[in-house]
Motif scaffolding. Structure first.
Motif, mmCIF file in Angstrom:
data_model
loop_
_atom_site.group_PDB
_atom_site.id
_atom_site.type_symbol
_atom_site.label_atom_id
_atom_site.label_comp_id
_atom_site.label_asym_id
_atom_site.label_seq_id
_atom_site.Cartn_x
_atom_site.Cartn_y
_atom_site.Cartn_z
ATOM 1 N N VAL A 36 0.835 -1.207 0.000
ATOM 2 C CA VAL A 36 0.000 0.000 0.000
ATOM 3 C C VAL A 36 0.868 1.255 0.000
ATOM 4 C CG1 VAL A 36 -1.660 1.355 1.339
ATOM 5 C CG2 VAL A 36 -1.981 -1.108 1.073
ATOM 6 N N LYS A 37 1.927 1.241 0.815
ATOM 7 C CA LYS A 37 2.841 2.394 0.882
ATOM 8 C C LYS A 37 3.533 2.615 -0.457
ATOM 9 C CE LYS A 37 6.802 4.227 3.428
ATOM 10 N NZ LYS A 37 7.832 3.962 4.476
ATOM 11 N N ALA A 38 3.998 1.490 -1.050
ATOM 12 C CA ALA A 38 4.673 1.602 -2.347
ATOM 13 C C ALA A 38 3.726 2.151 -3.411
ATOM 14 C CB ALA A 38 5.214 0.238 -2.765
ATOM 15 N N GLU A 39 2.479 1.674 -3.401
ATOM 16 C CA GLU A 39 1.494 2.149 -4.375
ATOM 17 C C GLU A 39 1.167 3.621 -4.143
ATOM 18 O OE1 GLU A 39 0.245 0.727 -7.094
ATOM 19 O OE2 GLU A 39 1.653 -0.902 -6.684
ATOM 20 N N LYS A 40 1.072 3.997 -2.863
ATOM 21 C CA LYS A 40 0.818 5.401 -2.539
ATOM 22 C C LYS A 40 1.955 6.285 -3.048
ATOM 23 C CE LYS A 40 -2.132 5.106 1.585
ATOM 24 N NZ LYS A 40 -2.212 5.393 3.044
ATOM 25 N N GLU A 41 3.190 5.843 -2.789
ATOM 26 C CA GLU A 41 4.357 6.609 -3.252
ATOM 27 C C GLU A 41 4.379 6.703 -4.767
ATOM 28 O OE1 GLU A 41 7.701 4.657 -1.546
ATOM 29 O OE2 GLU A 41 7.458 5.587 0.440
ATOM 30 N N LYS A 42 4.001 5.584 -5.417
ATOM 31 C CA LYS A 42 3.971 5.579 -6.882
ATOM 32 C C LYS A 42 2.917 6.567 -7.402
ATOM 33 C CE LYS A 42 4.383 1.564 -8.744
ATOM 34 N NZ LYS A 42 4.065 0.191 -9.252
ATOM 35 N N ILE A 43 1.752 6.556 -6.730
ATOM 36 C CA ILE A 43 0.683 7.474 -7.134
ATOM 37 C C ILE A 43 1.104 8.919 -6.912
ATOM 38 C CG2 ILE A 43 -1.653 8.262 -6.568
ATOM 39 C CD1 ILE A 43 -2.324 5.294 -5.929
ATOM 40 N N ILE A 44 1.753 9.183 -5.735
ATOM 41 C CA ILE A 44 2.217 10.544 -5.427
ATOM 42 C C ILE A 44 3.261 10.991 -6.448
ATOM 43 C CG2 ILE A 44 3.524 11.925 -3.760
ATOM 44 C CD1 ILE A 44 2.144 10.276 -1.538
ATOM 45 N N GLN A 45 4.208 10.083 -6.767
ATOM 46 C CA GLN A 45 5.237 10.407 -7.756
ATOM 47 C C GLN A 45 4.628 10.697 -9.124
ATOM 48 O OE1 GLN A 45 7.938 7.093 -7.664
ATOM 49 N NE2 GLN A 45 8.893 7.718 -5.716
ATOM 50 N N GLU A 46 3.649 9.892 -9.495
ATOM 51 C CA GLU A 46 2.979 10.097 -10.783
ATOM 52 C C GLU A 46 2.218 11.426 -10.781
ATOM 53 O OE1 GLU A 46 1.775 9.250 -14.690
ATOM 54 O OE2 GLU A 46 3.376 8.477 -13.401
ATOM 55 N N TYR A 47 1.578 11.710 -9.651
ATOM 56 C CA TYR A 47 0.861 12.982 -9.527
ATOM 57 C C TYR A 47 1.835 14.163 -9.623
ATOM 58 C CZ TYR A 47 -1.701 16.862 -7.446
ATOM 59 O OH TYR A 47 -2.264 18.096 -7.218
ATOM 60 N N ASP A 48 2.974 14.037 -8.900
ATOM 61 C CA ASP A 48 3.984 15.102 -8.948
ATOM 62 C C ASP A 48 4.518 15.282 -10.366
ATOM 63 O OD1 ASP A 48 3.730 15.577 -6.268
ATOM 64 O OD2 ASP A 48 5.472 14.364 -5.675
ATOM 65 N N ARG A 49 4.751 14.149 -11.045
ATOM 66 C CA ARG A 49 5.257 14.213 -12.421
ATOM 67 C C ARG A 49 4.263 14.932 -13.337
ATOM 68 N NH1 ARG A 49 4.696 12.046 -17.151
ATOM 69 N NH2 ARG A 49 2.992 10.681 -16.459
ATOM 70 N N LYS A 50 2.992 14.553 -13.199
ATOM 71 C CA LYS A 50 1.964 15.187 -14.033
ATOM 72 C C LYS A 50 1.785 16.660 -13.661
ATOM 73 C CE LYS A 50 -0.730 11.041 -15.104
ATOM 74 N NZ LYS A 50 -2.044 10.374 -15.014
ATOM 75 N N ALA A 51 1.887 16.960 -12.356
ATOM 76 C CA ALA A 51 1.750 18.349 -11.910
ATOM 77 C C ALA A 51 2.896 19.199 -12.452
ATOM 78 C CB ALA A 51 1.710 18.413 -10.380
ATOM 79 N N LYS A 52 4.121 18.634 -12.376
ATOM 80 C CA LYS A 52 5.275 19.363 -12.898
ATOM 81 C C LYS A 52 5.172 19.537 -14.405
ATOM 82 C CE LYS A 52 8.536 17.973 -9.278
ATOM 83 N NZ LYS A 52 9.735 17.164 -8.940
ATOM 84 N N ALA A 53 4.716 18.480 -15.090
ATOM 85 C CA ALA A 53 4.550 18.567 -16.550
ATOM 86 C C ALA A 53 3.513 19.629 -16.901
ATOM 87 C CB ALA A 53 4.124 17.206 -17.106
ATOM 88 N N LEU A 54 2.431 19.673 -16.099
ATOM 89 C CA LEU A 54 1.394 20.681 -16.340
ATOM 90 C C LEU A 54 1.927 22.086 -16.074
ATOM 91 C CD1 LEU A 54 -1.551 21.246 -17.055
ATOM 92 C CD2 LEU A 54 -2.138 20.938 -14.633
ATOM 93 N N ASP A 55 2.717 22.235 -14.986
ATOM 94 C CA ASP A 55 3.323 23.534 -14.685
ATOM 95 C C ASP A 55 4.262 23.973 -15.809
ATOM 96 O OD1 ASP A 55 1.975 23.711 -12.306
ATOM 97 O OD2 ASP A 55 3.636 22.961 -11.076
ATOM 98 N N THR A 56 5.025 22.993 -16.321
ATOM 99 C CA THR A 56 5.947 23.299 -17.417
ATOM 100 C C THR A 56 5.180 23.734 -18.660
ATOM 101 O OG1 THR A 56 7.562 21.695 -16.591
ATOM 102 C CG2 THR A 56 7.769 22.369 -18.889
#
Length: 226
Positions: free
Chosen positions: A45-65
């Motif tokens: 669950v922790k690994a999946e949460k981290e993966k989801i957070i990382q994916e969210y951060d990646r998409k957020a950064k891509a959107l900001d860019t």
């Protein structure tokens, strides 16, 4: 043959004890397995949460860019449009000035005086004993008529500024002619053409316009000097 009562009790006690230990052991095994399962589940669950957070951060950064690029593109486009609009206005001013200047140059007396001044200015910059004057082929007669007056004005200017007597011999350059497309004016040459002074109308107008650009921008573009 029946077992004695006392022996039977002992056997039953042993069986009960064995079954009790087996039950406790089974419960212990089950508890440990459940604990390990919960630990592994928590890790997953922790690994999946981290993966989801990382994916969210990646998409957020891509959107900001993307937003930053879009904003920068819009700003640059606006600046380019503003620069283009300014340049169009300045070019229109240059075109209007050229038209008015051409109309002024149709006055023979004014043109002769103007050309004489251009020649004298060039002579004062060169300070040579002999200078050739280049012009459009169509202006040969006009420029020739200006040479005597230019020589006199030059000698007077030198005498006034320095007290010295200095003459300069002017001649019309018959081999090198200015383009028929230019507005007129003269180019002065000396030292076998290695030194020249561009005093054409086009050159002077370009210089005046370039010097006036900050003022034009300040007056026309909301007080901006650049």
């Amino acid at each position: 043959m029946d077992m004695p009562v006392e022996t039977q009790k002992q056997v039953d006690g042993m069986i009960f004890h064995i079954l009790s230990e087996a039950k406790d052991k089974a419960e212990e095994i089950n508890a440990k397995a459940l604990q390990e399962f919960n630990i592994e589940k928590a890790k997953v669950v922790k690994a999946e949460k981290e993966k989801i957070i990382q994916e969210y951060d990646r998409k957020a950064k891509a959107l900001d860019t993307e937003r930053a690029i879009a904003r920068s593109t819009a700003i640059n486009k606006s600046r380019l449009e503003k620069i283009r609009a300014r340049q169009d206005v300045i070019m229109q001013i240059a075109s209007d000035s050229k038209g008015k200047l051409q109309a002024e140059l149709k006055n023979q007396a004014k043109t002769q005086e103007f050309i004489t001044k251009l020649i004298v200015q060039g002579m004062l910059m060169l300070l040579e004993d002999e200078v050739e004057v280049r012009c459009r082929a169509a202006d040969d007669a006009l420029v020739t008529s200006c040479l005597p007056g230019a020589q006199d004005q030059y000698a007077k200017a030198i005498a006034t500024e320095t007290g010295a007597k200095k003459a300069c011999k002017l001649s019309l350059d018959k081999s090198v002619k200015l383009s028929a497309d230019c507005l007129g004016g003269v180019v002065l040459a000396c030292q076998r053409g290695t030194i020249t002074i561009d005093n054409t109308v086009d050159s002077r107008m370009g210089l005046v316009l370039e010097q006036a650009k900050p003022t034009i921008r300040r007056l026309l573009f909301h007080g901006e000097a650049n």
